[in-house]
Design a protein around this motif. Structure first.
Motif, short mmCIF file in Angstrom:
data_model
loop_
_atom_site.label_atom_id
_atom_site.label_comp_id
_atom_site.label_asym_id
_atom_site.label_seq_id
_atom_site.Cartn_x
_atom_site.Cartn_y
_atom_site.Cartn_z
N UNK A 394 -64.17 -7.92 -31.68
CA UNK A 394 -64.89 -8.44 -30.46
C UNK A 394 -65.35 -7.57 -29.58
N UNK A 395 -66.51 -7.39 -29.23
CA UNK A 395 -67.04 -6.11 -28.53
C UNK A 395 -67.19 -6.74 -27.07
N UNK A 396 -66.30 -6.82 -26.36
CA UNK A 396 -65.87 -7.26 -24.95
C UNK A 396 -66.70 -6.42 -23.89
N UNK A 397 -67.05 -5.08 -24.25
CA UNK A 397 -67.43 -4.08 -23.36
C UNK A 397 -68.96 -4.36 -23.48
N UNK A 398 -69.39 -4.64 -24.76
CA UNK A 398 -70.91 -4.97 -24.93
C UNK A 398 -71.31 -6.24 -24.33
N UNK A 399 -70.67 -7.38 -24.38
CA UNK A 399 -70.93 -8.62 -23.75
C UNK A 399 -70.99 -8.49 -22.06
N UNK A 400 -69.88 -7.77 -21.73
CA UNK A 400 -69.85 -7.78 -20.36
C UNK A 400 -71.19 -6.98 -19.58
N UNK A 401 -71.69 -6.14 -20.35
CA UNK A 401 -72.56 -5.29 -19.93
C UNK A 401 -74.18 -5.63 -20.48
N UNK A 402 -74.09 -6.81 -21.19
CA UNK A 402 -75.29 -7.18 -21.98
C UNK A 402 -76.37 -7.78 -20.59
N UNK A 403 -77.79 -7.37 -20.56
CA UNK A 403 -78.40 -8.04 -19.68
C UNK A 403 -79.02 -9.49 -20.15
N UNK A 404 -78.62 -10.05 -21.38
CA UNK A 404 -78.83 -11.34 -21.83
C UNK A 404 -78.07 -12.30 -21.01
N UNK A 405 -76.84 -12.01 -20.68
CA UNK A 405 -75.88 -12.60 -19.97
C UNK A 405 -75.66 -12.43 -18.45
N UNK A 406 -75.78 -11.13 -18.05
CA UNK A 406 -75.55 -10.68 -16.57
C UNK A 406 -76.90 -9.83 -16.44
N UNK A 407 -77.49 -10.56 -15.47
CA UNK A 407 -78.90 -10.00 -14.72
C UNK A 407 -78.46 -8.64 -14.20
N UNK A 408 -79.33 -7.63 -14.21
CA UNK A 408 -79.06 -6.30 -13.69
C UNK A 408 -77.54 -5.98 -14.04
N UNK A 409 -77.08 -5.85 -15.38
CA UNK A 409 -75.75 -5.86 -15.69
C UNK A 409 -74.97 -4.51 -15.06
N UNK A 410 -75.87 -3.53 -14.93
CA UNK A 410 -75.04 -2.18 -14.59
C UNK A 410 -74.94 -2.24 -12.87
N UNK A 411 -75.49 -3.21 -12.13
CA UNK A 411 -75.26 -3.31 -10.68
C UNK A 411 -74.02 -3.82 -10.33
N UNK A 412 -73.26 -3.11 -9.58
CA UNK A 412 -72.21 -3.62 -8.94
C UNK A 412 -72.08 -4.73 -7.88
N UNK A 413 -71.85 -5.83 -8.29
CA UNK A 413 -72.25 -7.04 -7.34
C UNK A 413 -71.21 -8.07 -7.59
N UNK A 414 -70.11 -7.98 -6.70
CA UNK A 414 -69.10 -8.83 -6.70
C UNK A 414 -69.25 -10.30 -6.50
N UNK A 415 -70.31 -10.54 -5.85
CA UNK A 415 -70.52 -12.18 -5.82
C UNK A 415 -71.37 -12.76 -7.04
#
Length: 497
Positions: A394-415
């Motif tokens: 299970x590629x958790x790292x890939x899902x966490x950084x996927x732009x499909x699920x997280x807009x602008x995925x490499x931006x640090x945005x606690x909100x």
């Protein structure tokens, strides 16, 4: 044409064919990460399968896993030797696998950790895990967690004092300080001992754990090392036996001491609550994990001393996974001087912004970037079927950084983790502590610990960096746990209130 000449030509043609075939496969491999092939068409090589894709050290391995997730955002099939593995990077598939009773079993890669962790919760077969999880769960209830806060607070103050030597100086590496603090914390709360790793600034136990984790990854991507007959005759095998022996002897001594303490208390009629702990506090002895496990062993003979040691060792590994997450906080500081810091469960619960910072850090830098499972029965996943015995990563790292699920995925945005925003997030696209029935038993423990040490440091000090590196440029690696390749450093100065 004589028979010898014919035979020579036949051999030459066969060799030429193999060279051409091998060259074509290498060409496809070169194109693989530029122009993805069909998920079933990634070229494999004789004997080693797709292990060649992961040559080049742990940083290269993580980069390849990340790229596979981008090229194949749902799934792809690779093999290590004769062992096929399905890489999953779809939250929908992750949800089905984590929730189904057909994939409770860990896959074959976890076998390489069993020489060390035995039937601990991470590596135990499903049948053993089911029983032991129920026995251990009470050690992580709200009462037990509350009893850990005072220990965390004491150790956090020690951590802050150790870092003071760098006040107003140049940037210094934070990892060793946080790592040793985490080790002291887990040894205090799981084993009831004061290891004093921070005081000595060196710990053979921590070094042994780190080397064992490295060995596990090296073996996992080297199918020629899978047979014990071969692995045990390599330097890796020799080193593993040495480190396991050290850790197990350490655990055996602790168990022996704790058994003697329990017998003495029983003979003297002394309650654990009335005894001071190794920090001089009257701190809930019954909530120490190893003592709870020893009572279970005495009361119903369910757990052997070996079982107890396996579980304690596993708790140390689990904490090591999350201790790495604290290293990044130098770039994402929080300070709230509107009230005096007090470490009660209520005050920790009120640190809502800090919790969002921690969660966003774990999204970008999940402690366990991948986890493995095995199908114990045929499992339907959309358009294909996972056959019984199939291994899944299970590629958790890939899902966490996927732009499909997280807009602008490499931006640090606690909100992202504001309740109203997170409510719309794709289910199972955020799994810092895994998910389903076999999720991390210490998730709440880890959150309390991270909040405590982060609040302590940031209440006293301002942390700065000479040069902040964008997330996309951070070099990462992993040896079961995620780490940064370059040292995590910052400057420190006293906060003026």
């Amino acid at each position: 044409m004589d028979p010898l000449t014919v035979a020579t030509l036949a051999v030459a043609c066969f060799v030429l064919y193999r060279i051409i075939n091998f060259t074509v496969k290498l060409f496809k491999v070169a194109l693989l990460f530029e122009y993805p092939l069909n998920a079933e068409e990634i070229p494999s090589l004789p004997f080693i399968g797709h292990a060649y894709l992961f040559i080049g050290g742990n940083e290269a391995i993580l980069n390849r896993i990340n790229q596979l997730g981008k090229n194949y955002p749902t799934w792809c099939r690779v093999s290590f030797g004769n062992y096929p593995v399905y890489f999953m990077t779809s939250p929908e598939h992750l949800k089905e696998i984590l929730l189904t009773p057909k994939a409770i079993e860990k896959n074959y890669l976890y076998v390489f950790g069993r020489a060390w962790l035995g039937d601990g919760l991470i590596t135990a077969p499903a049948s053993v895990w089911e029983v032991h999880r129920k026995l251990i769960q009470p050690s992580f209830n709200s009462v037990a967690l509350k009893s850990s806060v005072e220990t965390f607070a004491t150790l956090s103050v020690t951590l802050a004092k150790k870092m003071e030597q760098h006040l107003d100086g140049s940037e210094f590496e934070v990892r060793k300080y946080v790592s040793l603090c985490a080790l002291d914390a887990i040894c205090a709360t799981a084993m009831g001992i004061n290891l004093k790793a921070m005081e000595t600034e060196k710990c053979e136990f921590d070094e042994a754990v780190t080397k064992l984790l490295n060995n596990m990854i090296t073996r996992a991507i080297s199918p020629w090392l899978y047979p014990d007959f071969i692995f045990n005759r390599t330097q890796l095998g020799t080193d593993q036996r040495k480190h396991i022996k050290f850790i197990q002897e350490f655990g055996i001594n602790v168990i022996r001491q704790k058994k003697a303490t329990i017998v003495r208390r029983s003979d003297e009629g002394v309650s654990a609550d009335d005894e001071q702990d190794s920090f001089g506090n009257f701190a809930a002895g019954p909530q120490i994990l190893i003592e709870n496990l020893l009572r279970l062993s005495t009361d119903n003979k369910t757990l052997t001393d070996e079982n107890i040691q396996n579980h304690v060792d596993t708790m140390i590994v689990a904490e090591k996974i999350y201790q790495e997450l604290c290293d990044i906080f130098g770039e994402n500081v929080l300070h709230d001087d509107s009230e005096e810091l007090q470490f009660t469960m209520d005050h920790l619960a009120r640190m809502t912004y800090m919790e969002r910072v921690i969660k966003e850090t774990m999204r970008l830098f999940p402690g366990a970037p991948i986890i493995g499972r095995e199908a114990t029965d045929d499992l339907e996943l959309g358009q294909f079927t996972l056959r019984k015995g199939t291994s899944v990563v299970l590629n958790i790292f890939g899902v966490h950084r996927s732009e499909k699920y997280w807009p602008d995925p490499l931006k640090f945005d606690p909100d992202r983790f504001l309740p109203e925003r997170f409510a719309t997030q794709e289910p199972y696209s955020y799994l810092p502590f895994s998910g389903g029935r076999r999720n991390c038993i210490g998730s709440k423990y880890a959150m309390i610990f991270m909040k405590t040490i982060t609040a302590t440091i940031l209440w006293k000090y301002v942390l700065t960096k000479d040069k902040v590196i964008p997330v996309k440029d951070l070099r990462l690696t992993f040896d079961v746990v995620l780490k940064s390749v370059d040292p995590d450093t910052f400057r420190i100065r006293r906060r003026v209130k």
